[in-house]
Motif scaffolding. Structure first.
Motif, PDB file in Angstrom:
ATOM      1  N   LEU A 220       0.824  -1.203   0.000  1.00 20.90           N
ATOM      2  CA  LEU A 220       0.000   0.000   0.000  1.00 20.90           C
ATOM      3  C   LEU A 220       0.864   1.260   0.000  1.00 20.90           C
ATOM      4  N   VAL A 221       0.398   2.276  -0.740  1.00 24.06           N
ATOM      5  CA  VAL A 221       1.023   3.600  -0.736  1.00 24.06           C
ATOM      6  C   VAL A 221      -0.065   4.647  -0.510  1.00 24.06           C
ATOM      7  N   LEU A 222       0.144   5.501   0.478  1.00 23.88           N
ATOM      8  CA  LEU A 222      -0.732   6.640   0.740  1.00 23.88           C
ATOM      9  C   LEU A 222      -0.139   7.854   0.038  1.00 23.88           C
ATOM     10  N   PHE A 223      -0.873   8.403  -0.911  1.00 27.03           N
ATOM     11  CA  PHE A 223      -0.399   9.462  -1.797  1.00 27.03           C
ATOM     12  C   PHE A 223      -1.068  10.771  -1.391  1.00 27.03           C
ATOM     13  N   TRP A 224      -0.252  11.738  -0.955  1.00 26.03           N
ATOM     14  CA  TRP A 224      -0.745  13.063  -0.584  1.00 26.03           C
ATOM     15  C   TRP A 224      -0.482  14.033  -1.726  1.00 26.03           C
ATOM     16  N   PRO A 225      -1.523  14.608  -2.345  1.00 28.98           N
ATOM     17  CA  PRO A 225      -1.303  15.530  -3.463  1.00 28.98           C
ATOM     18  C   PRO A 225      -0.809  16.894  -3.008  1.00 28.98           C
ATOM     19  N   ASP A 226      -0.497  17.726  -3.971  1.00 30.15           N
ATOM     20  CA  ASP A 226      -0.078  19.095  -3.696  1.00 30.15           C
ATOM     21  C   ASP A 226      -1.292  19.975  -3.426  1.00 30.15           C
TER      22      ASP A 226
ATOM     23  N   MET B   6      -0.422   9.768 -12.055  1.00 28.97           N
ATOM     24  CA  MET B   6       0.762   9.406 -11.289  1.00 28.97           C
ATOM     25  C   MET B   6       0.493   8.150 -10.466  1.00 28.97           C
ATOM     26  N   ALA B   7      -0.715   8.063  -9.902  1.00 31.34           N
ATOM     27  CA  ALA B   7      -1.088   6.884  -9.123  1.00 31.34           C
ATOM     28  C   ALA B   7      -1.164   5.647 -10.020  1.00 31.34           C
ATOM     29  N   ARG B   8      -1.731   5.798 -11.209  1.00 26.54           N
ATOM     30  CA  ARG B   8      -1.792   4.660 -12.138  1.00 26.54           C
ATOM     31  C   ARG B   8      -0.391   4.189 -12.528  1.00 26.54           C
ATOM     32  N   ARG B   9       0.484   5.141 -12.729  1.00 29.65           N
ATOM     33  CA  ARG B   9       1.862   4.777 -13.070  1.00 29.65           C
ATOM     34  C   ARG B   9       2.496   3.958 -11.948  1.00 29.65           C
ATOM     35  N   LEU B  10       2.293   4.390 -10.718  1.00 28.49           N
ATOM     36  CA  LEU B  10       2.856   3.668  -9.582  1.00 28.49           C
ATOM     37  C   LEU B  10       2.203   2.300  -9.430  1.00 28.49           C
ATOM     38  N   ALA B  11       0.884   2.237  -9.619  1.00 28.45           N
ATOM     39  CA  ALA B  11       0.197   0.948  -9.553  1.00 28.45           C
ATOM     40  C   ALA B  11       0.727   0.001 -10.617  1.00 28.45           C
ATOM     41  N   GLY B  12       1.078   0.538 -11.769  1.00 33.73           N
ATOM     42  CA  GLY B  12       1.658  -0.289 -12.819  1.00 33.73           C
ATOM     43  C   GLY B  12       2.989  -0.884 -12.422  1.00 33.73           C
ATOM     44  N   ASP B  13       3.633  -0.276 -11.432  1.00 32.76           N
ATOM     45  CA  ASP B  13       4.890  -0.822 -10.905  1.00 32.76           C
ATOM     46  C   ASP B  13       4.668  -1.752  -9.722  1.00 32.76           C
ATOM     47  N   GLY B  14       3.388  -2.061  -9.431  1.00 29.80           N
ATOM     48  CA  GLY B  14       3.107  -3.094  -8.447  1.00 29.80           C
ATOM     49  C   GLY B  14       2.644  -2.623  -7.077  1.00 29.80           C
ATOM     50  N   TYR B  15       2.027  -1.458  -6.995  1.00 34.80           N
ATOM     51  CA  TYR B  15       1.593  -0.927  -5.703  1.00 34.80           C
ATOM     52  C   TYR B  15       0.098  -0.629  -5.708  1.00 34.80           C
ATOM     53  N   ALA B  16      -0.509  -0.740  -4.537  1.00 38.64           N
ATOM     54  CA  ALA B  16      -1.896  -0.332  -4.334  1.00 38.64           C
ATOM     55  C   ALA B  16      -1.858   1.103  -3.827  1.00 38.64           C
ATOM     56  N   VAL B  17      -2.395   2.041  -4.590  1.00 38.15           N
ATOM     57  CA  VAL B  17      -2.177   3.461  -4.344  1.00 38.15           C
ATOM     58  C   VAL B  17      -3.492   4.168  -4.044  1.00 38.15           C
ATOM     59  N   PHE B  18      -3.522   4.868  -2.922  1.00 37.00           N
ATOM     60  CA  PHE B  18      -4.679   5.690  -2.563  1.00 37.00           C
ATOM     61  C   PHE B  18      -4.275   7.151  -2.608  1.00 37.00           C
ATOM     62  N   VAL B  19      -4.884   7.910  -3.533  1.00 38.29           N
ATOM     63  CA  VAL B  19      -4.673   9.359  -3.595  1.00 38.29           C
ATOM     64  C   VAL B  19      -5.738  10.006  -2.724  1.00 38.29           C
ATOM     65  N   ALA B  20      -5.329  10.562  -1.613  1.00 40.04           N
ATOM     66  CA  ALA B  20      -6.269  11.129  -0.650  1.00 40.04           C
ATOM     67  C   ALA B  20      -6.732  12.515  -1.077  1.00 40.04           C
ATOM     68  N   ASN B  21      -7.975  12.832  -0.774  1.00 42.09           N
ATOM     69  CA  ASN B  21      -8.455  14.206  -0.872  1.00 42.09           C
ATOM     70  C   ASN B  21      -8.151  14.880   0.457  1.00 42.09           C
ATOM     71  N   PRO B  22      -7.110  15.697   0.535  1.00 41.46           N
ATOM     72  CA  PRO B  22      -6.748  16.278   1.837  1.00 41.46           C
ATOM     73  C   PRO B  22      -7.769  17.275   2.351  1.00 41.46           C
ATOM     74  N   TYR B  23      -8.639  17.754   1.452  1.00 35.72           N
ATOM     75  CA  TYR B  23      -9.602  18.792   1.810  1.00 35.72           C
ATOM     76  C   TYR B  23     -10.990  18.242   2.128  1.00 35.72           C
ATOM     77  N   TYR B  24     -11.083  16.941   2.410  1.00 38.63           N
ATOM     78  CA  TYR B  24     -12.396  16.319   2.542  1.00 38.63           C
ATOM     79  C   TYR B  24     -13.242  16.931   3.658  1.00 38.63           C
ATOM     80  N   ARG B  25     -12.636  17.584   4.620  1.00 39.12           N
ATOM     81  CA  ARG B  25     -13.405  18.235   5.684  1.00 39.12           C
ATOM     82  C   ARG B  25     -14.291  19.361   5.149  1.00 39.12           C
ATOM     83  N   ASP B  26     -13.915  19.907   3.995  1.00 40.33           N
ATOM     84  CA  ASP B  26     -14.631  21.045   3.429  1.00 40.33           C
ATOM     85  C   ASP B  26     -15.289  20.754   2.089  1.00 40.33           C
ATOM     86  N   VAL B  27     -14.627  19.984   1.241  1.00 40.53           N
ATOM     87  CA  VAL B  27     -15.139  19.730  -0.108  1.00 40.53           C
ATOM     88  C   VAL B  27     -14.851  18.282  -0.486  1.00 40.53           C
TER      89      VAL B  27
END
Length: 289
Positions: free
Chosen positions: A76-82, A93-114
């Motif tokens: 697993l990889v936890l991916f924090w965007p800019d 970018m997450a798909r590229r990493l998954a293609g290298d063999g990882y399970a990737v979660f791109v988090a919405n850091p702003y989920y408290r608001d949007v």
């Protein structure tokens, strides 16, 4: 970290596709699903399974984009965007990493608001008041909040069939997401690697400064933009001294590129240096996870 002075030269930025192969920039239905309704998983032509997900977290329903190799369990990889948050460049970018063999979660850091994607790309962010909007949202994202989010995200993701729970977890972040990686590792014992790319605020005058929260048994990849280093040349030295004092393994390097060089829709995107940073990321994960 990017600031308001950068926005003027970013307003006319164009999304680049150089880093990704044919068809990669086509956003799937799963990527646009509304929060609260988990999208049906879709399988891409590259043998990946992806979907938009949402789950309970301390600030409400945390949403994000989850992609992993189909039919297997992967680290697993936890991916924090800019500061621009979830958008197609980050999903690619997450798909590229998954293609290298990882399970990737791109988090919405702003989920408290949007929920979900707020900006199409960096050009949209710069031209639509993105700085003012995101500045309000990110004020809530201190060390305590990010650590709580990291614990919630990894706990939920560990219940998913695409994740190998016997392996260590990695985390990577860009711009404001850089310090989030160090805070995440401090909060989640199974996290073994943090990778910060042109991250801001890694050295602060506070007890929760990332450089004061390093773990002896984790690996840190700190990739610094040359213009960020010019603004704070002492930061890399203080981070190195903290890592040495703590016994943490840290690779710290100033790259020959400007802030944002790793992100395909950023005006400063530099494919050669981005590919070099990506190779170091894969090497770090291969060693630590």
């Amino acid at each position: 970290m990017c600031d308001e002075q950068d926005l003027a030269r970013w307003a006319n930025a164009k999304l680049t596709r150089r880093a990704f192969g044919g068809g990669a920039m086509a956003a799937g239905v799963a990527a646009c699903a509304p929060v609260g309704v988990e999208a049906e998983a879709t399988e891409t032509s590259g043998g990946l399974t992806e979907r938009t997900v949402g789950f309970d977290a301390p600030g409400g329903t945390m949403d994000g984009f989850f992609v992993h190799p189909a039919g297997t369990r992967s680290p697993l990889v936890l991916f924090w965007p800019d500061i621009g948050g979830i958008r197609e460049a980050k999903r690619q970018m997450a798909r590229r990493l998954a293609g290298d063999g990882y399970a990737v979660f791109v988090a919405n850091p702003y989920y408290r608001d949007v929920a979900g994607q707020q900006f199409e790309d960096f050009a949209g962010f710069a031209s639509s008041g993105g700085w003012e909007k995101a500045s309000q949202w990110r004020r809530k994202l201190d060390a305590e909040a990010i650590q709580a989010d990291a614990r919630a995200a990894t706990a939920w993701l560990d219940t998913q069939p695409g994740v190998d729970r016997a392996r260590g977890i990695g985390t990577q972040g860009y711009c404001m997401g850089g310090p989030f990686t160090v805070w995440s590792v401090a909060a989640v014992p199974r996290m073994k690697a943090a990778a910060s790319f042109h991250g801001g605020g890694l050295v602060r005058d506070s007890d929760t400064s990332p450089h004061r929260m390093l773990r002896e048994d984790a690996h840190y990849l700190i990739a610094i933009a040359q213009d960020d280093d010019a603004k704070e040349p002492e930061a890399k030295t203080e981070f190195r001294e903290a890592a040495n004092a703590n016994g943490a393994e840290a690779e710290i390097e100033v790259y020959d590129a400007d802030h944002g060089w790793c992100v395909p829709d950023a005006p400063a995107y530099d494919q050669a240096e981005a590919d070099r940073a990506w190779a170091r990321l894969l090497a770090t994960y291969a060693e630590a996870l």
